[in-house]
Design a protein around this motif. Structure first.
Motif, PDB file in Angstrom:
ATOM      1  N   GLN A  99      41.468  36.481  36.304  1.00 29.44           N
ATOM      2  CA  GLN A  99      40.891  35.437  35.453  1.00 29.44           C
ATOM      3  C   GLN A  99      40.258  36.063  34.198  1.00 29.44           C
ATOM      4  OE1 GLN A  99      37.327  33.689  37.037  1.00 29.44           O
ATOM      5  NE2 GLN A  99      38.028  31.640  36.513  1.00 29.44           N
ATOM      6  N   PHE A 100      40.561  35.522  33.050  1.00 25.95           N
ATOM      7  CA  PHE A 100      40.049  35.948  31.735  1.00 25.95           C
ATOM      8  C   PHE A 100      40.630  37.275  31.226  1.00 25.95           C
ATOM      9  CE2 PHE A 100      36.187  33.664  33.571  1.00 25.95           C
ATOM     10  CZ  PHE A 100      36.590  32.430  33.083  1.00 25.95           C
ATOM     11  N   SER A 101      41.577  37.862  31.932  1.00 23.29           N
ATOM     12  CA  SER A 101      42.223  39.056  31.348  1.00 23.29           C
ATOM     13  C   SER A 101      43.327  38.559  30.405  1.00 23.29           C
ATOM     14  CB  SER A 101      42.783  39.963  32.440  1.00 23.29           C
ATOM     15  OG  SER A 101      43.852  39.321  33.106  1.00 23.29           O
ATOM     16  N   GLN A 103      46.675  37.427  28.496  1.00 22.33           N
ATOM     17  CA  GLN A 103      47.828  36.648  28.951  1.00 22.33           C
ATOM     18  C   GLN A 103      48.945  36.761  27.921  1.00 22.33           C
ATOM     19  OE1 GLN A 103      47.347  32.775  30.654  1.00 22.33           O
ATOM     20  NE2 GLN A 103      45.142  32.943  30.517  1.00 22.33           N
ATOM     21  N   SER A 110      43.585  38.347  20.851  1.00 24.87           N
ATOM     22  CA  SER A 110      42.457  38.604  21.744  1.00 24.87           C
ATOM     23  C   SER A 110      41.147  38.532  20.969  1.00 24.87           C
ATOM     24  CB  SER A 110      42.644  39.987  22.371  1.00 24.87           C
ATOM     25  OG  SER A 110      41.427  40.670  22.409  1.00 24.87           O
ATOM     26  N   HIS A 111      40.116  37.989  21.608  1.00 21.00           N
ATOM     27  CA  HIS A 111      38.845  37.818  20.897  1.00 21.00           C
ATOM     28  C   HIS A 111      38.251  39.150  20.473  1.00 21.00           C
ATOM     29  CE1 HIS A 111      37.696  38.320  25.118  1.00 21.00           C
ATOM     30  NE2 HIS A 111      36.613  38.888  24.648  1.00 21.00           N
ATOM     31  N   THR A 181      45.807  32.713  38.748  1.00 19.33           N
ATOM     32  CA  THR A 181      44.712  33.678  38.567  1.00 19.33           C
ATOM     33  C   THR A 181      44.134  34.145  39.903  1.00 19.33           C
ATOM     34  OG1 THR A 181      43.056  31.939  38.446  1.00 19.33           O
ATOM     35  CG2 THR A 181      43.950  32.678  36.371  1.00 19.33           C
TER      36      THR A 181
END
Ligand code: PAZ
Length: 362
Positions: A99-101, A103, A110-111, A181
């Motif tokens: 989760q949150f890696s 994609q 990416s932020h 996820t």
């Protein structure tokens, strides 16, 4: 756990059966499995090859009401990038990620490396009253009925964005990417077992590409503290058990018909080939990709059993099959970085060729 961490290698080794008999199924498993089963059935109908890509690191919670956990290193770059290249090669992709890696597709924005707000522009000069106070909070638009300024993408970013967006939309329209996820190593193991068993219906058209960084040790639920572990009593000692080696049941029970590629991460490059050979000898799968932490974006080695297994192949100590292996290195110019050149493009091309040859083997 002590402040200066002393690894303890005497902990219990769980077999896969014991693990699944004693550790709880994640509450979302059946729903996840229902959706992924539909996806796999559709790909079978359409005759596509399917790859399961795992990506990102697993966590090991230390408490039931989890405040603290151990994590495994992985941003998800390898998995997300490879997934895009598999899609480009016509595969359907099951992307099982932390989760949150990162994609596929959105990883390009990416932020932390390329935040999308930085390449958007507002095409009207903001009124002088638009200080941070006057525009905050976001929903409090002072003049909702007034003409809204247009948001545009910086000229320098447009071509790349258009290309990513077109591919993303095409993949969505084709329905060839399914995302799931996980967070903990327990989520990961349960999902992996369920998806692999279902993918086995694809026969040789299934490929498994294990880029996730999976914890080798975990704390069984029965040993976890219910509440946050309290400090103030000196050092903390936690004995962890070994996570079962899932490649063994993968090859023999869950996905015996599939083409299995695992990764081996080392920080000492000299260990890459011996450790990869050891894994192939133990588990009997098709390819181990060795990568060392500091050069993983530019250099990897694909290790596989030699095509003709020599008659000298025999069972060595510890039940490991001793036979010959071949290695091929893939390297790209380290001065080139994404998106100019990505090593995953070469890795995926090579694996697709090997998978095809393997499907057509006599
Ligand atoms: O996700 P990332 O690009 O930051 O890192 C990828 C990787 C090094 C985790 C992956 O290539 C890998 O080696 N995975 C297996 C790790 C292991 O040996 O458990």
């Amino acid at each position: 756990m002590q402040n200066s961490f002393e690894p303890n290698f005497d902990s219990t080794t769980f077999s896969a059966e014991t693990y699944f008999a004693t550790q709880p199924e994640p509450p979302s498993l059946q729903d996840d499995l229902h959706d992924v089963s539909d996806f796999i059935d559709r790909q079978i109908e359409q005759g596509r090859k399917v790859v399961l890509v795992t990506s990102g690191g697993t966590t090991v919670p230390l408490e039931l009401n989890v405040v603290r956990f151990l994590d495994n290193f992985s941003a998800g770059t390898r998995g997300a990038t490879s997934a895009e290249y598999f899609l480009k090669q016509g595969y359907a992709v099951i992307f099982m990620h932390r989760q949150f890696s990162l994609q596929p597709f959105s990883r390009n924005y990416s932020h932390s490396t390329h935040p999308f707000l930085d390449f958007l522009e507002i095409d009207a000069v903001l009124p002088s009253s638009s200080t941070i106070d006057s525009v905050y909070p976001y929903s409090n638009d002072p003049s909702p009925s007034a003409a809204q300024p247009q948001i545009t993408v910086k000229m320098s970013e447009r071509a790349a964005l258009l290309s990513v967006l077109r591919t993303y939309k095409a993949v969505q329209a084709e329905g060839t990417l399914h995302t799931l996820t996980f967070v903990t190593v327990n989520d990961y193991l349960y999902l992996l077992r369920a998806i692999s068993k279902k993918m086995n219906n694809l026969g040789g058209k299934a490929m498994y590409y294990f880029a996730a960084a999976v914890s080798d040790f975990f704390l069984p639920r029965q040993k976890m503290s219910e509440h946050k572990i309290q400090s103030g009593k000196g050092s903390l000692h936690i004995e962890m058990d070994q996570v079962p080696k899932i490649l063994k049941p993968m090859v023999s029970d869950w996905a015996p018909g599939g083409f299995i590629v695992s990764f081996k991460l080392e920080t000492d490059q000299a260990l890459l080939i011996p450790k990869a050979r050891q894994a192939l000898g133990r588990y009997g799968h098709q390819v181990v990709i060795g990568n060392d932490l500091h050069h993983r974006k530019h250099r990897v080695v694909l290790v596989s059993p030699a095509k003709a297994v020599p008659s000298s192949a025999k069972l060595g100590p510890d039940g490991i099959v001793t036979r010959e292996y071949e290695e091929s290195w893939i390297e790209i110019d380290p001065s080139l970085s994404a998106p100019q050149k990505e090593i995953e493009e070469e890795v995926v091309k090579e694996l697709v060729a090997r998978h095809d040859a393997w499907i057509n083997r006599t």
